[in-house]
Enzyme design. Structure first.
Site, PDB file in Angstrom:
ATOM      1  N   THR A 213      65.492 -25.209  70.775  1.00 30.52           N
ATOM      2  CA  THR A 213      65.614 -23.499  71.841  1.00 30.52           C
ATOM      3  C   THR A 213      65.363 -24.493  73.159  1.00 30.52           C
ATOM      4  OG1 THR A 213      63.718 -23.199  70.227  1.00 30.52           O
ATOM      5  CG2 THR A 213      64.457 -21.920  73.030  1.00 30.52           C
TER       6      THR A 213
ATOM      7  N   GLN B 290      67.544 -18.777  61.724  1.00 32.22           N
ATOM      8  CA  GLN B 290      65.809 -18.204  62.277  1.00 32.22           C
ATOM      9  C   GLN B 290      64.792 -17.706  61.138  1.00 32.22           C
ATOM     10  OE1 GLN B 290      64.601 -18.439  65.047  1.00 32.22           O
ATOM     11  NE2 GLN B 290      65.800 -18.535  66.494  1.00 32.22           N
TER      12      GLN B 290
ATOM     13  N   SER C 114      58.009 -15.539  65.942  1.00 33.43           N
ATOM     14  CA  SER C 114      58.428 -16.985  67.240  1.00 33.43           C
ATOM     15  C   SER C 114      57.396 -17.509  68.181  1.00 33.43           C
ATOM     16  CB  SER C 114      59.908 -16.508  67.478  1.00 33.43           C
ATOM     17  OG  SER C 114      59.733 -17.362  68.927  1.00 33.43           O
ATOM     18  N   SER C 115      57.618 -18.694  68.262  1.00 37.45           N
ATOM     19  CA  SER C 115      56.342 -18.921  68.860  1.00 37.45           C
ATOM     20  C   SER C 115      57.165 -18.897  70.571  1.00 37.45           C
ATOM     21  CB  SER C 115      56.083 -20.058  69.251  1.00 37.45           C
ATOM     22  OG  SER C 115      55.424 -20.295  67.387  1.00 37.45           O
TER      23      SER C 115
ATOM     24  N   GLY D 185      60.476 -26.098  71.996  1.00 33.69           N
ATOM     25  CA  GLY D 185      59.864 -26.720  71.738  1.00 33.69           C
ATOM     26  C   GLY D 185      59.353 -26.201  70.476  1.00 33.69           C
TER      27      GLY D 185
END
Length: 564
Positions: free
Chosen positions: A384, A421, A448-449, A470
């Protein structure tokens, strides 16, 4: 031809000169008015070019992202997705834009199950078309530009088109990731682009041109996002996905139907500040606010920032937040996510009361709330990119974008890589007869994060834009930087450079090569299972202080801060 060679040489010289700048010169910046921070100097320069032309923060962010997709393709690009937070200085509105990929309408809960009904091996699922979701980046950028853009859409593409045609030097980080990747050569198009004719990874400094990407951007610059989501580009994307050795289900109808969404930003207080993040389908906004909401119940400013007690409190709060994340967080268009309860100050005080100063809790359990799903294992694949921009009018953008793992699905088409994804979904749709909240469903967005964050001072004025790449560790990296600035009064560069500790409700992770390695014995005495590991964040931060803007770029990557 001579003019073209001179332009290529000039672009390469600029790139190489940036790589040998001192870390301080690359990373830290100050400006009373406008600023850009992102993961590559050429991308930052594109953003600065837009600001000099009178562009808005969104204009600059678009130009930055288009160049990132060229010079840092392993991390993000038009074949992936993003989340964007925007602060409007006039009126103070905070708007949240969701450009997350969606599952094909033909996909179902068995997408990542083998013939025996078991979860596939992670990398067998990643490489090829099966993992590719409908890209959302361009639709999202276009949606944000319609409201916040000042320059013409097509003008924002000029720097990336120019670089793609004239060439740039492969950066050390890109070269290292090409050399380390086991799967990139499986796609003939990617192999021809990233490797020599003999099959060797192209080294740092190698001139690289991408006329296919330039042509794709030219079509999108002239025809808007529709030129990507329908017509020749869309047809080629689908042919690539469906024709891969591990074929996927993405269709032209999926591309045509994709919609970026404006979501409601999530905001909560921390001390005298207001912290705002992105709502689901990312878990980042909730988890950041939960961790900070729990830590607000402890006095931190008097602790050593890199001492065992501070690390213990941070990682215990993170453990609790990840327990809730894994049980409750998913695409809120498909799953009833109890956001109000998860962020309720009383609930967070109750969760904080589970943290003991002198001992580690057993594995954290999620709070007893409605709509709890089954807990499912996940793979953490750090990748990312993150960028931040503040323009001369005071508008701010914090945006995180991704193709998921490094080089995404490893499928390259028309000059860009396609995401993987869909492997952010749980591979198992149910566990012990109970549905997993983050299971695959047609049209659903995987959890997602990504954690783009905005912070406002006690008077309500813009104070900080921050975020990081990350994987699942994004959440901890972002909290780490925010605490550095809000609790220990570190400047942005100090905050992004400080050592990382994180916990995803398992071992306590300590950054290899940092001062935190010396805390292992002390943390183990408290009951922590510690693991020393590389923690390559890519934090980018802009903070407005009394003397104007200050910026920080993570020294672990290749980013810089610059101003017009």
């Amino acid at each position: 031809m001579l003019l073209l060679r001179r332009r290529v040489f000039s672009a390469l010289l600029l790139t190489l000169s940036i790589w040998v700048m001192s870390p301080a010169a690359q990373a830290e910046g100050r400006s009373p008015e406008a600023m850009v921070a992102a993961a590559n100097p050429l991308a930052v320069e594109a953003g600065v070019e837009m600001l000099r032309a009178g562009g808005s923060a969104v204009d600059a962010a678009i130009a930055v992202q288009l160049v990132l997709g060229l010079v840092e393709p392993q991390s993000s690009g038009i074949g992936g997705g993003a989340f964007l937070l925007h602060y409007g200085a006039e009126g103070g509105a905070i708007q949240a834009y969701d450009g997350r990929e969606t599952a094909p309408m033909a996909a179902g809960p068995d997408l990542f199950l083998d013939e025996q009904g078991q979860a596939m091996d992670f990398w067998e699922a990643v490489v090829g078309g099966r993992s590719v979701g409908t890209p959302g980046l361009l639709r999202m950028l276009e949606l944000a530009h319609e409201t916040h853009g000042k320059l013409p859409w097509g003008a924002l593409f000029a720097p990336a088109i120019r670089l793609a045609e004239e060439g740039f030097a492969i950066s050390p980080r890109l070269a290292g990731q090409i050399a380390a990747d086991e799967y990139l050569q499986t796609d003939p198009t990617a192999r021809a682009y990233f490797y020599t004719a003999e099959g060797a990874p192209k080294p740092a400094g190698t001139p690289l041109r991408n006329p296919d990407y330039a042509e794709s951007l030219r079509r999108i610059a002239e025809g808007g996002a529709n030129a990507f989501y329908s017509g020749a580009i869309a047809a080629d994307i689908v042919a690539k996905v469906q024709g891969a050795e591990n074929p996927g289900l993405l269709s032209e109808a999926d591309l045509t139907a994709y919609e970026a969404k404006e979501r409601t930003a999530l905001c909560g207080s921390y001390r005298a500040y207001e912290v705002c993040g992105m709502s689901p389908p990312t878990s980042g906004g909730v988890a950041v606010l939960q961790i900070m909401g729990m830590l607000e119940n402890f006095e931190l400013s008097g602790l050593a920032p890199d001492g065992a007690e501070a690390v213990h409190l941070l990682t215990e709060a993170s453990r609790l937040a990840f327990a809730d994340r894994n049980a409750y967080l998913a695409d809120s268009d498909f799953v009833a996510v109890p956001l109000e309860r998860l962020l309720d100050p009383t609930y967070l005080r109750q969760r904080a009361a589970l943290i003991q100063r002198d001992a580690v809790m057993d594995k954290a359990e999620p709070g007893r709330l409605p709509q709890r799903g089954a807990l499912a294992p996940e793979v953490d694949t750090p990748s990312t990119s993150h960028l931040v921009v503040v323009d001369a009018a005071g508008n701010a953008v914090s945006m995180t974008s991704s193709v998921e793992s490094a080089f995404g699905s490893r499928l390259m088409v028309r000059g860009f890589l396609l995401n993987n994804q869909l492997t952010d979904f749980s591979f198992l749709p149910e566990i012990d007869g109970k549905e997993v909240a983050n299971r695959v469903e047609p049209g659903k967005r995987p959890r997602s994060s990504m954690s783009p964050t905005l912070v406002f001072d006690p008077e309500g004025a813009f104070h900080i834009a921050a975020g990081s790449p990350g994987g699942a560790r994004i959440i901890g990296y972002t909290v780490n930087a925010l605490l550095g600035m809000l609790e220990w009064d570190l400047d942005p560069q100090e905050a992004v450079a400080r050592a990382h500790a994180a916990n995803l409700n398992g071992p306590t992770l300590l950054e290899a090569g940092s001062a935190l390695e010396a805390l292992e014995d002390e943390l183990q005495a408290l009951g922590h299972e510690t693991r020393v590991t590389g923690m390559t964040s890519g934090l980018h931060v802009i903070r407005r202080g009394a003397d104007g803007l200050e910026g920080g770029a993570d020294p672990r990557r290749e980013g810089i801060v610059a101003q017009p």
